[in-house]
Each structure stands twice: as C-alpha cells, then as structure tokens.
Write an enzyme that holds these catalytic residues in place. Sequence first.
Site, mmCIF file in Angstrom:
data_model
loop_
_atom_site.group_PDB
_atom_site.id
_atom_site.type_symbol
_atom_site.label_atom_id
_atom_site.label_comp_id
_atom_site.label_asym_id
_atom_site.label_seq_id
_atom_site.Cartn_x
_atom_site.Cartn_y
_atom_site.Cartn_z
ATOM 1 N N LYS A 161 0.933 -1.098 -0.041
ATOM 2 C CA LYS A 161 0.174 -0.027 -0.142
ATOM 3 C C LYS A 161 0.901 1.170 -0.005
ATOM 4 C CE LYS A 161 -4.127 -1.743 0.386
ATOM 5 N NZ LYS A 161 -5.241 -1.668 -0.644
ATOM 6 N N ASP A 188 -0.620 -0.581 -4.602
ATOM 7 C CA ASP A 188 -1.792 0.070 -4.732
ATOM 8 C C ASP A 188 -1.713 1.240 -4.010
ATOM 9 O OD1 ASP A 188 -4.429 0.430 -4.649
ATOM 10 O OD2 ASP A 188 -4.950 -1.326 -3.168
ATOM 11 N N GLU A 216 -2.097 -0.371 -9.012
ATOM 12 C CA GLU A 216 -3.256 -0.341 -8.623
ATOM 13 C C GLU A 216 -3.842 1.106 -8.404
ATOM 14 O OE1 GLU A 216 -6.908 -2.607 -5.818
ATOM 15 O OE2 GLU A 216 -4.655 -3.643 -6.128
ATOM 16 N N ASP A 241 -9.537 -0.253 -9.555
ATOM 17 C CA ASP A 241 -10.155 -0.728 -8.477
ATOM 18 C C ASP A 241 -11.494 -0.068 -8.041
ATOM 19 O OD1 ASP A 241 -11.187 -1.998 -6.068
ATOM 20 O OD2 ASP A 241 -9.512 -1.599 -5.242
ATOM 21 N N LYS A 265 -14.028 -6.883 -7.216
ATOM 22 C CA LYS A 265 -14.238 -7.355 -5.862
ATOM 23 C C LYS A 265 -15.896 -7.701 -5.675
ATOM 24 C CE LYS A 265 -10.499 -4.582 -3.543
ATOM 25 N NZ LYS A 265 -10.361 -3.372 -2.861
#
Length: 343
Positions: A161, A188, A216, A241, A265
């Site tokens: 992250k 991400d 991402e 995303d 997701k």
Amino acid sequence: MGKIKTVKFKLNTFEYEKPFHITGSVSDKVNNVEVIIELENGILGYGEASPSFRVNGERFETLLSLEPIVNEMIKGKEVRNYRQIFDIIDRFFSFPSIKAAVQYAVLDAFSEEIGIPVYQLLGGSEEKIETDKTIGISSLDERILDAKKFFEEGFRTIKIKVGEDLKEDIEAIEAIYEITKGAKYIVDANMGYTPKQAVTFVNEIYKKGIDIHVFEQPVQRYDIEGLKFVRFKSPFPVSADESARTKHDVMRLIKEEAIDYVNIKLMKSGISDALSIVEIVKAANLRLMIGCMGESSLGINQSVHFALGTGAFDFHDLDSSLMLKEKEFRGKYKIQKPYYVAI
C-alpha cells in the site's frame, strides 16, 4: 424442493490483528453482515457482506435494515433457479455488498442441496489459487518486518500500500524489494496520487530495476483521463479498483483505453455483475485480478469459490481474513500458504 423459507441477517464484528492503514483510512475492526438463507427442506446457505463507506457509501446499519425487504422479494423462490433470484437482487445496486452476500448464500444453499461445491457450479476451472499478502502503510521498519515475515511464510506475491507520501513510498518499495527478491509485487495507491505523482513514482521504481506486476488505482476514481494518462506513461500495467465498481464502469474504462487490469471485488459488484465483468474484460483482451474488502473467512470463501470456478484471474488479493482475529474458520476451502485449495 429447495424453496427459500427465510433470510436472516446477523452482525459480526472482527478486530484486525493490528490497525490496517491504507491511503486516507485506518481500520482497527470491521462490521460485517452475515446472510443466512434457510430452505423449506432445512438446508442453510451462507454469505457475508463487508460494507465499505469509502468505496460503496454503505453502512452496516443500513444493510441490516434491508432484511425484511430481501425476505419479501425472494421468499418462496427456488434456489435452483438462481439466475432469476440474481435478477431480483440486482435491484440492490446501491448496496452491492449485500447483493453479493445474498447471491452467494443462494448459490451456497443450492450447492448443499445438490452436493456440488459452488466453485464447480461456477465452472470448476481451478483446484487451487495463490493469494498475496498485503503490507499496509506504516513506518519503514514495520514495512520491512512485515515483508520479511510474509516472505518467510511462503507468500510470493506481495501487495504494498502506498499513496500518502511519495518519497517514503519509493524508499519502502526499494527496501522491501531488497529482502524479498523473487517475489511479485502489486502496488496499490488507493487513489492517493495525482496523475503526475503516479508517473513520477513508477518511473523512479523502474529506474531502480524493480518490476511491478500491477499498479493499482493510482488516481481518484472519477479521474478517468488521469488514469489513462498514467497507463500510457507507465512501464507497468495499470489496474482500476475504486473506478471499476459495476459492469458499466468497466465498459467505460475499456472504451477510454484507461486500464490494463480490472480488480473485481464481489463487495463492489455482487456475483452477477462480477460474472459479466469477467466476460467483458476477456472479450477486450485485458487482464483480471480479484480482491477483497474486510471479509472474514466466510466472506473470503465467496471470492475463493468465484475464482476457482471461473479461473479468470492472474492475481488473487484475498488476504483480509488472514489479518483478522477470528474464533472460527468458516471457509469451504483449505489454506496451504500461500494457496487456497478446493475441498
């Protein structure tokens, strides 16, 4: 016959092993809604909604209030006619996580009724999948410790992250790379960068000889032009995303040539839209990964069976339950780190 007798919602709260920090958000617990479908023959089917206000604008209190409405809409329906039920539940487009949970609970009940696992109902493409493990935003020392631990546990795909401090992010990627050589990296930003910052980030990483397999959601969800700018300037594949919640979002992203990957997701799309997104992305000759919100093992079970069934994904970011304190493992799969294996 497998007619739905009742649908019940139950609130379950889980604590993280340690606070989970991503761009603009720190969580120490999750409030998930378990969905239990009981058939007239006594068979039970289970699903889980893990609402995200940041992504979907959902709150668990609102989801719980939908229980009588869901009952009214699908009571008496045959679970073997699950696509009919999916069409009904698709009306909950403003509550995608509850849509996913109810749709999966229907599949789970049908699976129990006929004695065939859900992943085989969905195609039975794979017998096992490999998940990554995520390093949240924290001090450099903590990130290094997490990376070392995950690598020693056998995880060979590591998600990192970033998005709050460009300089620290670059330092962290370099340090993690030095102790996990041979791993694959998903990075991400959770919408944390401007387009120019994102391009600076990937160029600096590329200069250091580090390969990122997926970059991402580098920019804000509605900045499609910015996402496209990053994609065409990046030496690494770019994924949507937060920008890709529904099949309609994905069609627009493809039309705008803004992405290389889509991160599906189930909590963003439900089972029905996720099935459509798989086919849309494959038809466009692009790539897929599958991710999660804050699901427990019960919720991750949904994505594991979806991934095993469709066989559609290059990467599986299904580690949220590994970060939670759970008293009971409730997945219908085996964990053999870093793999999830069908049973």
